[in-house]
Design a protein around this motif. Sequence first.
Motif, PDB file in Angstrom:
ATOM      1  N   GLN A  94      25.505   5.396 111.582  1.00 26.91           N
ATOM      2  CA  GLN A  94      26.609   5.991 110.814  1.00 26.91           C
ATOM      3  C   GLN A  94      26.986   7.360 111.403  1.00 26.91           C
ATOM      4  OE1 GLN A  94      23.293   6.459 108.093  1.00 26.91           O
ATOM      5  NE2 GLN A  94      24.627   7.749 106.856  1.00 26.91           N
ATOM      6  N   ASP A  95      28.176   7.853 111.058  1.00 29.86           N
ATOM      7  CA  ASP A  95      28.595   9.178 111.529  1.00 29.86           C
ATOM      8  C   ASP A  95      27.778  10.256 110.844  1.00 29.86           C
ATOM      9  OD1 ASP A  95      30.461   8.572 113.357  1.00 29.86           O
ATOM     10  OD2 ASP A  95      32.167   8.612 111.953  1.00 29.86           O
ATOM     11  N   ILE A  96      27.284  11.177 111.639  1.00 28.57           N
ATOM     12  CA  ILE A  96      26.582  12.320 111.047  1.00 28.57           C
ATOM     13  C   ILE A  96      26.959  13.577 111.799  1.00 28.57           C
ATOM     14  CG2 ILE A  96      24.565  11.095 110.137  1.00 28.57           C
ATOM     15  CD1 ILE A  96      23.092  12.107 112.711  1.00 28.57           C
ATOM     16  N   HIS A  97      26.686  14.683 111.166  1.00 21.72           N
ATOM     17  CA  HIS A  97      26.929  15.975 111.816  1.00 21.72           C
ATOM     18  C   HIS A  97      25.702  16.340 112.656  1.00 21.72           C
ATOM     19  CE1 HIS A  97      27.829  20.222 112.297  1.00 21.72           C
ATOM     20  NE2 HIS A  97      26.653  20.515 111.770  1.00 21.72           N
TER      21      HIS A  97
ATOM     22  N   LEU B 148      20.060  10.112 105.117  1.00 18.93           N
ATOM     23  CA  LEU B 148      18.958  11.062 105.302  1.00 18.93           C
ATOM     24  C   LEU B 148      19.407  12.344 106.003  1.00 18.93           C
ATOM     25  CD1 LEU B 148      16.332   8.411 106.307  1.00 18.93           C
ATOM     26  CD2 LEU B 148      16.229   9.813 104.261  1.00 18.93           C
ATOM     27  N   LYS B 149      20.139  12.194 107.098  1.00 24.00           N
ATOM     28  CA  LYS B 149      20.508  13.390 107.861  1.00 24.00           C
ATOM     29  C   LYS B 149      21.398  14.318 107.018  1.00 24.00           C
ATOM     30  CE  LYS B 149      20.908  16.075 111.509  1.00 24.00           C
ATOM     31  NZ  LYS B 149      22.036  16.930 111.171  1.00 24.00           N
ATOM     32  N   ASP B 150      22.299  13.742 106.228  1.00 22.79           N
ATOM     33  CA  ASP B 150      23.128  14.575 105.347  1.00 22.79           C
ATOM     34  C   ASP B 150      22.260  15.400 104.399  1.00 22.79           C
ATOM     35  OD1 ASP B 150      25.223  13.344 106.551  1.00 22.79           O
ATOM     36  OD2 ASP B 150      25.896  12.202 104.789  1.00 22.79           O
ATOM     37  N   GLU B 151      21.220  14.772 103.892  1.00 22.31           N
ATOM     38  CA  GLU B 151      20.329  15.488 102.965  1.00 22.31           C
ATOM     39  C   GLU B 151      19.594  16.609 103.699  1.00 22.31           C
ATOM     40  OE1 GLU B 151      19.989  14.880  99.443  1.00 22.31           O
ATOM     41  OE2 GLU B 151      21.814  13.776  99.946  1.00 22.31           O
TER      42      GLU B 151
END
Length: 655
Positions: free
Chosen positions: A231-234, A205-208
Amino acid sequence: MSSSTIESILQEKRTFPPSPEFSQNAKISSMEAYQQLYDRAAADPESFWEELAETELHWFQKWDTVLDWQPPVAQWFVGGKLNISYNCLDRHLTTWRKNKAALIWEGEPGDSRTLTYAQLHREVCQMANVLKQLGAQKGDRVGIYMPMIPEAAIAMLACARIGAVHSVVFGGFSADALRQRLQDGEVKLVITADGGWRKDNIVHLKDEVDKALVEGVPTVTNVLVVKRTGQDIHMEAGRDVWWHELQPTVSADCPAEPMDSEDLLFILYTSGSTGKPKGVVHTTGGYNLYTHVTTQWTFDLKDTDVYWCTADVGWITGHSYIVYGPLSNGATSLMYEGAPRPSNPGCFWDVVEKYGVTIFYTAPTAIRAFMKAGDQLPKARDLSSLRLLGTVGEPINPEAWMWYHQVIGGERCPIVDTWWQTETGGFMITPLPGATPTKPGSATRPFPGIIAEVVDLDGNPVGVNEGGYLTIKYPWPSMMRTVYGDFDRFRRSYWEHIPPKDGQYFYFAGDGARQDEDGYFWVMGRVDDVISVAGHRLGTMEIESALVSHPAVAEAAVVGKPDELKGEEVVAFVSLEGEYTPSEELAKELKKHVVEEIGAIARPGEIRFSDDLPKTRSGKIMRRLLRNLAAGEEITGDTSTLQDRSVLDKLRGGA
Ligand code: WT7
């Protein structure tokens, strides 16, 4: 039969009255009681709703006017002040319900959480304070792009608490679809999660969100991120903040903002068949009241119920019947993350058994998938806690209804087939389970206060069992108020198909239907999908039901293909039950079966076998795309809401 009506060809005669035990314990326990309520509401809708608004909701300030109706603009409880988060939380805290489970949540990997009303209230207040700290104010739009975790409901209630307008975007939508919706709503903040679980996979979700924002939604200043998968996110410095870091820093006290009854509560986008999605606007007072009362009566809600609606909060069903309606009633609402999945196709029945679910509400597309997965899955679980079943989303074919009744309901649970729409906010045509004898495939009778009528294109009522346009003739509290930012589109889309006549306005949102000799409504599908064979206008639902009643057929979708002689010819896309394989003979047999069930007029000219059918992410078959395929044309129009693009490629390849 005029050219502006739709022919009905399917006759379903079975009737299932509620059991005496169910009726005895029900709030509305007979057709006489229903009829009394219906008649009273029809004679004086305003006093009917006014009395319910007084007895069922808490108001900070009473209204001056119950209804101000300047077609097509309705305002309900004008001048009244309330807060739906107060009605869903605070008012229960002074009762024994304070420590009752408000949300029971089951995660897909098997983790779980229960939040009592007191705990939910606390978290909602904390999130509301975080939103304020990030600059959200009354009237600001907040985007919510979340997996099915408690924080999705917390986010909605937190917005409502401070008067921010939420715009939930289904977590399965892509970055493009998300961006379009955030831009249209001029959203200031986005609430999301790192990811979520769906069908054994992590949804990123965060990537989107990052992708949606990279090309710019200039109005978005902050993104509040809930940690779900780890998970890893920016995390964009200065923009993105973690919920778990801020939560402990804020107060758990946040008084609910008194809102005007007509203040915006939320925007929810619904995809039109063409063009950009429409931001359906719902306001506070009428929506709170209508979802409250319909939840209570249609689900015959008791304090002991464990109620499970399997929808996603990204749809109106999740808004009205996971969050607001149940919580306003002080019910226990179960939330499940994910969907039946390869590693455990019986997981829904595990959840029913584990929590002793009493009311189960799902969609026909899910029911057909359960049927296809086989009876052994539900039969291996204890489903005896169930007392009531529900369905929503599309007409349910009688075959699936009977299976639901027998295999899931053990022939003891009434089924409420609820017809409504994003635009209507709540149930419009639905059985009341202790009163209404049901018929497989019919949503039965209108909810008290709803004046529904099947008419032709001039607004004249059609005859008994004659198909036509399903309209609503009087405003109801939870009707949509406008299309966000485009009032003209609202007027054109819903109020002009059937032109007003002698001051009578007709709300029409696209469905064909007929009414039988008992006044029961049978929804025949979207009128855009009607097939015209040799001058006969046929709804899709009835032909599809005939196909699915054949033992080989799991799911069917029919469309019209241009034909020089007949105008259109019926083309059927069919997916088969596991043990059957496509063949010429089977195609012949299915054509014959349709002729036997409903007559030669509906005989498919062509049967196309396919493992899967193209569906929207909410499970509706996209017949528009099948029409293109049947005619051998390029696919036209928007496909961004399609669940699985590979289905189209397979169909094109001529499966
Ligand atoms: C359309 C609305 C309402 C929540 C989920 C869908 C179809 C919905 C039924 C039903 C026959 C139904 C209609 C309607 N529909 N429920 N019980 N019987 N058709 O919301 O995405 O706004 O779709 O779904 O065609 O217009 P939505």
